[in-house]
Design a protein around this motif. Structure first.
Motif, short mmCIF file in Angstrom:
data_model
loop_
_atom_site.label_atom_id
_atom_site.label_comp_id
_atom_site.label_asym_id
_atom_site.label_seq_id
_atom_site.Cartn_x
_atom_site.Cartn_y
_atom_site.Cartn_z
N LEU A 288 0.83 -1.21 0.00
CA LEU A 288 0.00 0.00 0.00
C LEU A 288 0.86 1.25 0.00
N ILE A 289 1.92 1.25 0.77
CA ILE A 289 2.79 2.42 0.84
C ILE A 289 3.50 2.64 -0.49
N ALA B 213 0.94 3.93 -3.18
CA ALA B 213 0.57 5.35 -3.07
C ALA B 213 1.76 6.26 -3.32
N LEU C 96 -5.98 9.14 -3.33
CA LEU C 96 -4.94 8.15 -3.10
C LEU C 96 -3.80 8.30 -4.10
N ARG D 14 -1.38 12.27 -0.91
CA ARG D 14 -1.45 10.80 -0.97
C ARG D 14 -1.20 10.21 0.41
N ARG D 15 -0.25 10.77 1.13
CA ARG D 15 0.04 10.27 2.48
C ARG D 15 -1.18 10.40 3.39
N LEU E 196 -3.87 7.86 2.45
CA LEU E 196 -3.43 6.51 2.80
C LEU E 196 -3.59 6.26 4.29
N TRP F 228 -6.43 3.54 5.87
CA TRP F 228 -5.52 2.44 6.10
C TRP F 228 -6.27 1.11 6.29
N LEU G 70 -8.20 -0.11 3.08
CA LEU G 70 -7.28 -0.58 2.04
C LEU G 70 -6.73 -1.96 2.38
#
Length: 494
Positions: free
Chosen positions: A77-78, A81, A101, A109-110, A113, A117, A120
């Motif tokens: 995921l990190i 993004a 996202l 984006r951070r 996300l 969290w 996702l």
């Protein structure tokens, strides 16, 4: 523990710099001041580029996507993004806004996300969900850890090769279908009736990739063809959405022109419950192909390697003329399918190139518009005059029926029952099916082929996003089996 390959830190640092702004894209890799050579020269990238017949810059994103899928959920995921890989852009996830996202700004984006969290992780099927990181933790350590793990997969040779059915295009082959047309974002408005003067109507809205060129490319890919798209888009989020759609359908995007500092074109599509539409197209002369774009070695090589070229009238007439002249000059010309849509204001300049056209496809109205200086007595008269200008076969597609005018005979395929008055994707489905039958037969089509092409239009009678309604081969075969068997028992499956 991450393997200590000396290239890992170098690749991780490049990925981190790419992620600071709009993420990874082929256009960014070509024009960035960041020294991207260590990524472009990775064996996993060069092997994939060679296999797919594309430039290393075009191979990086699909390779990164495939490698990221091997990471644990949180790191996936990190990385997704941070680098704008688009792995979770489609299908939609409740509470997650793809525009946020995958925003142009990394800070945005951070934030999204961190906020989404849990949703996702659930979408990925994670069995355990760690505590959501703060934006500060993402910036200070979590992104570095995820990108280091991703870089290690790339540099140690443990990243999987993108396989059949993955996001990137297959190599050029003897059965390439190249589509030339527009790729836009359709703003689809579903209304009960078309609005009248001073009479607004209520409706629903959805936005998705579309355009006559893009739709024909997707329809052809759904039929299992090896497709390339030649089009122009803007370097914005809408353009990236189009590229993600191409990736999902394994449509080659190496010939897609990405125009810096420009917005991808938008078309308003107003649709009634009967399937009828009204269109409002927004044009920008900066977001279109030029003759210089067509004169590149990559375009010439792709046209020469194509077995079929599908062309719409969305590009300006000089571009259409230039492309047809290029096709005429090839030692072994591909089969050329021209879709006479949208109608041209002054089509006469194309007359000298119509001998290049193997199949001219359009509604009776669109075909008649190619002869603005004469009044034709009937669709058959229109087809006869167009064939006199050099066209080999004319296909008049009206509703969900087709009449084929050729040297051998006139063929009428009109026995399929329809449930709507019209369908936005029907014409694209017919053209794609025509390309498929040409590839399968080598170009000599018969009555069963045209029946199959007409059958491909029926499944598009759905009031959804156009790119989602195109049938695969099995679905067309089913329609033929259900409706056409008694009329044309010699129709063969796709």
């Amino acid at each position: 523990m991450v393997p200590q390959d000396p290239r890992t830190d170098v690749v991780r640092a490049i990925l981190a710099r790419l992620g600071k702004f709009s993420g990874v894209s082929a256009d960014r890799l070509r024009h960035t001041e960041i020294g991207a050579a260590p990524i472009l020269e990775l064996p996993v990238v060069t092997r994939y580029a060679q296999h797919a017949g594309i430039a290393p810059e075009d191979a990086v994103l699909p390779v990164l996507r495939e490698a990221a899928r091997q990471l644990p959920p949180s790191q996936l995921l990190i990385a997704d993004a941070t680098l704008v890989l688009g792995l979770l852009r489609d299908p939609a996830i409740a509470g997650v806004d793809p525009a946020a996202l995958y925003a142009v700004n990394l800070g945005a984006r951070r934030i999204h996300l961190a906020q989404q969290w849990n949703q996702l992780h659930t979408a990925l099927g994670a069995t355990t969900i760690p505590d959501a990181p703060t934006v500060k933790r993402l910036r200070s350590s979590a992104e570095r850890e995820a990108l280091t793990a991703l870089a290690a997969l790339l540099t140690t040779g443990t990243a999987p090769e993108p396989a059949t059915g993955s996001a990137a295009p297959p190599p050029l082959s003897a059965e390439v279908v190249t589509v030339v047309g527009d790729a836009v974002i359709d703003h689809l408005y579903r209304v009960d009736t078309f609005p009248g003067e001073n009479s607004p109507v209520g409706g629903t809205f959805a936005g998705a990739p579309g355009g006559k060129g893009l739709n024909r490319a997707v329809a052809a890919a759904r039929l299992g063809l090896d497709v390339r798209l030649l089009a122009a888009i803007g370097a914005d989020d809408n353009g990236q959405q189009i590229r993600d759609l191409l990736a999902r359908h394994r449509i080659g995007e190496a010939l897609v022109k990405v125009v810096p500092n420009a917005a991808t074109l938008v078309t308003a599509v107003i649709m009634t419950p009967s399937g009828e539409v009204r269109l409002i197209g927004c044009r920008d002369p900066h977001v279109q192909l030029s003759t210089e774009d067509l004169d590149t070695e990559s375009v010439r090589a792709t046209l020469a390697a194509s077995s079929v070229v599908v062309l719409t009238f969305e590009q300006p007439a000089p571009i259409l003329e230039h492309l047809l002249a290029q096709l005429r000059a090839l030692p072994e010309r591909p089969h050329v399918i021209v879709c006479a849509t949208p109608s041209l204001a002054a089509p006469q300049s194309l007359y000298m190139y119509l001998d290049v056209v193997d199949h001219l496809v359009g509604s009776s109205t669109e075909l008649d518009a190619l002869l603005p200086e004469v009044h034709t007595a009937s669709p058959a008269d229109t087809a006869r005059r167009l064939r006199g200008l050099g066209v080999s076969v004319v296909c008049a597609v009206d509703g969900f029926a087709c009449t084929v005018y050729s040297e051998d005979d006139d063929i009428v395929v009109d026995h399929f029952p329809q449930v709507l008055k019209a369908a936005v994707g029907a014409a694209a489905a017919f053209a794609a099916a025509l390309a498929a039958r040409v590839v399968g037969s080598g170009g000599a089509l018969t009555i069963p082929d045209y029946v199959w092409c007409t059958a491909a239009m029926l499944p598009t009678q759905k009031l959804g996003v156009v790119s989602t309604v195109f049938p695969d081969v099995a679905e067309v075969d089913r329609v033929v089996h259900v409706y056409a068997g008694a009329v044309h028992p010699d129709v063969t499956p796709g």
